[in-house]
Design a protein around this motif. Structure first.
Motif, short mmCIF file in Angstrom:
data_model
loop_
_atom_site.label_atom_id
_atom_site.label_comp_id
_atom_site.label_asym_id
_atom_site.label_seq_id
_atom_site.Cartn_x
_atom_site.Cartn_y
_atom_site.Cartn_z
N ARG A 59 -4.37 8.85 -0.86
CA ARG A 59 -4.52 7.47 -1.34
C ARG A 59 -3.88 6.48 -0.37
O ARG A 59 -4.40 5.40 -0.12
N GLU A 105 -6.20 6.01 2.53
CA GLU A 105 -7.35 5.18 2.13
C GLU A 105 -6.95 3.70 2.13
O GLU A 105 -7.69 2.84 2.62
N GLU A 106 -5.80 3.42 1.53
CA GLU A 106 -5.33 2.04 1.45
C GLU A 106 -5.04 1.49 2.85
O GLU A 106 -5.38 0.35 3.17
N SER A 107 -4.45 2.30 3.69
CA SER A 107 -4.16 1.89 5.06
C SER A 107 -5.46 1.60 5.82
O SER A 107 -5.56 0.61 6.54
N GLY A 145 0.83 -1.22 0.00
CA GLY A 145 0.00 0.00 0.00
C GLY A 145 0.85 1.25 0.00
O GLY A 145 0.57 2.22 -0.71
N ARG A 177 -8.34 0.70 4.51
CA ARG A 177 -8.92 -0.52 3.94
C ARG A 177 -8.21 -1.75 4.50
O ARG A 177 -8.84 -2.73 4.90
N GLY A 199 0.94 3.85 -3.07
CA GLY A 199 0.62 5.26 -2.80
C GLY A 199 1.78 6.17 -3.16
O GLY A 199 1.59 7.26 -3.73
#
Length: 189
Positions: free
Chosen positions: A45, A48-50, A18, A52, A22
């Motif tokens: 981003r 967001e990935e973290s 991630g 998720r 990013g």
């Protein structure tokens, strides 16, 4: 089910992936739009990935916890079933194990007047008569044979008082104490 080490490795790889994704996206956007906009978008981003990935990890932890509880319940059920089988086998090998049960049940009664009844399985009744018959008859006890009582247990009635020391009742009290299911307590067919 994955081990704790595998979960930790998956978590680390996901974080690294991630972060790298990013960073790369931010770098590319930064090159295209200028450094400040690309950096902010890359950070967003990455967050967001973290988020998720954190949600996925929480779901995995919850699934593992449920699996642990199911396994614990199954082990408890197995342990109770084994204890039941060992006790029944012990009673077949040493039927005199009924004697302490009868003595303890009698001891729980307060001083009594009247004619106490001791209900026993017919096989146990013969054994109790041979070991405790004189003592019981001296105190006006009457032994009643009851095939509905599983060997290894007894029931006492005196006036309005009753002591239920049947095998099923004694096991049910233990099972209720530890909070397990007691549907296996049905008498054998």
């Amino acid at each position: 089910m994955p081990t704790a080490e595998e979960i930790e490795r998956i978590h680390s790889e996901a974080q690294e992936s991630g972060y790298a994704a990013g960073h790369a996206a931010g770098y590319e956007t930064g090159l295209a739009n200028g450094r400040d906009e690309g950096y902010a978008e890359g950070v967003a981003r990455g967050r967001e990935e973290s988020t998720r990935l954190e949600a996925l990890m929480q779901e995995l932890a919850q699934a593992l916890s449920q699996s642990d509880q199911q396994l614990a319940d199954q082990l408890l059920t197995l342990a109770v079933e084994l204890a039941s089988q060992v006790l029944r086998h012990s009673l077949r090998i040493q039927p005199e194990l009924i004697l302490p049960v009868v003595r303890e049940a009698i001891a729980t009664l307060p001083a009594h007047h009247g004619h106490p009844l001791l209900f026993l399985n017919p096989d146990d009744a013969a054994l109790v008569r041979s070991h405790l018959g004189e003592q019981l008859s001296h105190n006006a006890w009457r032994i009643v044979e009851d095939a509905a009582i599983t060997a290894g247990g007894c029931r006492i009635e005196i006036g309005a008082s009753e002591v239920d020391a049947t095998l099923q009742s004694r096991f049910r009290r233990v099972i209720d104490t530890i909070g397990a299911r007691s549907d296996w307590l049905a008498p054998p067919r």
